[in-house]
Design an enzyme around this catalytic site. Structure first.
Site, PDB file in Angstrom:
ATOM      1  N   HIS A 229     -47.565 -21.834 -33.578  1.00  0.00           N
ATOM      2  CA  HIS A 229     -46.697 -21.124 -34.524  1.00  0.00           C
ATOM      3  C   HIS A 229     -45.370 -20.737 -33.871  1.00  0.00           C
ATOM      4  CE1 HIS A 229     -48.617 -20.612 -38.369  1.00  0.00           C
ATOM      5  NE2 HIS A 229     -49.770 -20.356 -37.800  1.00  0.00           N
TER       6      HIS A 229
ATOM      7  N   GLN B 188     -52.951 -21.529 -33.369  1.00  0.00           N
ATOM      8  CA  GLN B 188     -52.117 -20.335 -33.466  1.00  0.00           C
ATOM      9  C   GLN B 188     -50.958 -20.394 -32.487  1.00  0.00           C
ATOM     10  OE1 GLN B 188     -52.468 -17.895 -35.932  1.00  0.00           O
ATOM     11  NE2 GLN B 188     -53.725 -19.619 -36.545  1.00  0.00           N
TER      12      GLN B 188
ATOM     13  N   ASP C 148     -55.930 -20.966 -43.540  1.00  0.00           N
ATOM     14  CA  ASP C 148     -54.479 -20.980 -43.713  1.00  0.00           C
ATOM     15  C   ASP C 148     -54.067 -21.682 -44.995  1.00  0.00           C
ATOM     16  OD1 ASP C 148     -53.541 -19.507 -41.635  1.00  0.00           O
ATOM     17  OD2 ASP C 148     -53.059 -21.197 -40.326  1.00  0.00           O
TER      18      ASP C 148
ATOM     19  N   GLU D 105     -55.996 -10.675 -36.062  1.00  0.00           N
ATOM     20  CA  GLU D 105     -55.629 -11.200 -37.377  1.00  0.00           C
ATOM     21  C   GLU D 105     -56.679 -12.208 -37.833  1.00  0.00           C
ATOM     22  OE1 GLU D 105     -51.883 -13.637 -39.411  1.00  0.00           O
ATOM     23  OE2 GLU D 105     -52.152 -13.632 -37.231  1.00  0.00           O
ATOM     24  N   HIS D 106     -56.987 -13.179 -36.977  1.00  0.00           N
ATOM     25  CA  HIS D 106     -58.012 -14.185 -37.265  1.00  0.00           C
ATOM     26  C   HIS D 106     -59.108 -14.087 -36.211  1.00  0.00           C
ATOM     27  CE1 HIS D 106     -54.081 -16.042 -38.514  1.00  0.00           C
ATOM     28  NE2 HIS D 106     -54.744 -16.141 -39.650  1.00  0.00           N
TER      29      HIS D 106
ATOM     30  N   HIS E 110     -47.952  28.242 -62.482  1.00  0.00           N
ATOM     31  CA  HIS E 110     -49.098  27.350 -62.525  1.00  0.00           C
ATOM     32  C   HIS E 110     -50.294  28.075 -63.138  1.00  0.00           C
ATOM     33  CE1 HIS E 110     -46.829  24.779 -59.821  1.00  0.00           C
ATOM     34  NE2 HIS E 110     -47.802  23.880 -59.818  1.00  0.00           N
TER      35      HIS E 110
END
Length: 436
Positions: A266, A263, A365, A331-332, A424
């Site tokens: 990235h 990670q 991934d 996230e992971h 109504h």
């Protein structure tokens, strides 16, 4: 290479404060970016192709004279696949099939039920007509992102998929185009940035207006997506990628170190965190990281990421590890422990959970099957991975028999009058059997 990655323990007096500081992340935008994106979006909305061409030439250093030069049709995508190594093409096809197979299990049927008086209620599920997929270009070219964004849309039955991808200096990535071909993209338009998002949201003479925009991008793309939301749907506003590894200390420290690297490489803002009940294991992982980082091609990015936002955290028990994991809402999340199945039900907040020592996040991934477009920055507390459901909409079905309408009017009428909405009430009352 020595790494100055922060280390702390759940026993520390300031642990919660330190954890909160570690997880803090600024908003996707600032005043300067916001102003720039507003100008770009406004120009594309008002000027269409003319603005799109000018902005593309400016930001991507191109010399485009007509919008037609920006478009790559489906037959050209097929030709790109012929230029790519057959092993990569085969891998893309296999990954696409796995992603497709997983997402087919998310498909929900429309449904109806009938009440005793003949009233029919239900839900009709229909796909979106047209979706725009943003794919990063330039140095950040991710064919896997193409598959993950397009395949669930195809499974959902979306009528047309338009992909936008920037091509700085007119450099086209054939692997990205091949992924588009494999996934079934209808056309690719070689534009990027906020101008691409604006074109998809409002349409130009060349770029069709879409119903929803999905896919990752830089701060300008994220800001533009937020700005056009409402005119179109969007998937999410994504922050930097992140991983949280929970280990019992029995995993291979070299494996865990590389999982954290996966990670960190990235970008400089990515976040990699290790939580372990074994303090000695944490030191082994740190030593492994310092030993292996010199062999990494993106070592400077990894180092900046780990030293800026990474952490090695010691906790007293697995119960405590799970508690911290739920606070992080990563996230992971890797559960690199002996018995992950005993703990997975206690994980309330995570984008994707990777169970066991042989399940690195990297497999998710590319080819495991579940989507890699996941909530970041703690938004897993209320958000889910991208899926088929993001490319469909639900319409309520209501059919009233005369008897059913009459009975419901007895409920609706007093409620409507209680809200001082006479029309109504009368609309419902007209359907009552004794009023017919």
């Amino acid at each position: 290479m020595q790494l100055n990655i922060r280390q702390f323990s759940s026993k520390d007096a300031n642990f919660r404060k330190d954890l909160e500081q570690l997880l803090s992340w600024e908003s996707v935008s600032d005043t300067r970016v916001q102003k720039s994106v507003e100008e770009i979006v406004s120009r594309v909305r008002l000027e269409g192709d003319a603005a799109l061409i000018e902005l593309t030439n400016k930001f991507d250093r191109r010399s485009v004279s007509s919008a037609a030069e920006l478009v790559i049709e489906a037959d050209e995508l097929a030709k790109a696949a012929e230029r790519v190594d057959s092993k990569i093409v085969d891998a893309l096809k296999q990954a696409a099939e796995r992603v497709k197979s997983y997402h087919e299990r998310q498909v929900q049927p429309s449904w109806q039920y009938e009440e005793a008086d003949g009233t029919i209620l239900g839900q009709q599920i229909t796909p979106l007509d047209r979706v725009g997929v943003y794919v990063p270009g330039g140095k950040a070219a991710y064919p896997s992102s193409v598959l993950m964004n397009v395949m669930p849309a195809k499974v959902a039955g979306v009528g047309e998929i338009v992909m936008v991808v920037p091509t700085p200096d007119s450099e086209v990535n054939d692997i990205v185009l091949t992924a588009a071909h494999v996934a079934g993209v209808d056309r690719v338009i070689t534009v990027g940035g906020a101008q691409a998002v604006a074109a998809l949201a409002y349409g130009t003479e060349t770029v069709p207006k879409v119903d929803k925009i999905v896919g990752p991008g830089n701060i300008y793309v994220a800001t533009a997506k937020r700005m056009v939301f409402g005119a179109v749907g969007i998937d999410m506003i994504a922050g930097p990628s992140e991983i949280l590894v929970v280990s019992d200390g029995e995993s291979n420290p070299d494996w865990i170190a590389m999982d954290l690297f996966s990670q960190a490489e990235h970008d400089e803002d990515a976040q990699s965190i290790l939580i372990s009940t074994d303090a000695a294991f944490i030191e082994k992982v740190k030593a492994s990281m310092e030993r292996q980082i010199d062999d990494m091609s993106r070592q400077e990015i990894i180092k900046t990421s780990l030293e800026g936002r990474g952490a090695l955290i010691h906790v007293e028990s697995m119960e405590e590890a799970v508690e911290v994991a739920n606070i992080v809402a990563a996230e992971h999340l890797e559960l690199s422990i002996a018995n992950p199945e005993e703990w997975v039900d206690k994980i309330r907040h995570a984008g994707a959970i990777f169970m066991g020592r042989y399940t690195p996040e990297a497999l998710g991934d590319y080819c495991a099957g579940p989507n890699h477009v996941l909530p970041t920055s703690g938004t897993a507390r209320f958000s889910s991975p991208l899926g088929v459901y993001d490319f469909q909409k639900r319409s309520s079905i209501i059919f009233c028999s005369h008897e059913g309408a009459s009975e419901m009017a007895k409920i609706a009428s007093p409620l409507a009058r209680g809200e001082s909405l006479e029309a109504h009430a009368l609309s419902a009352e007209f359907r009552m059997i004794d009023k017919a």
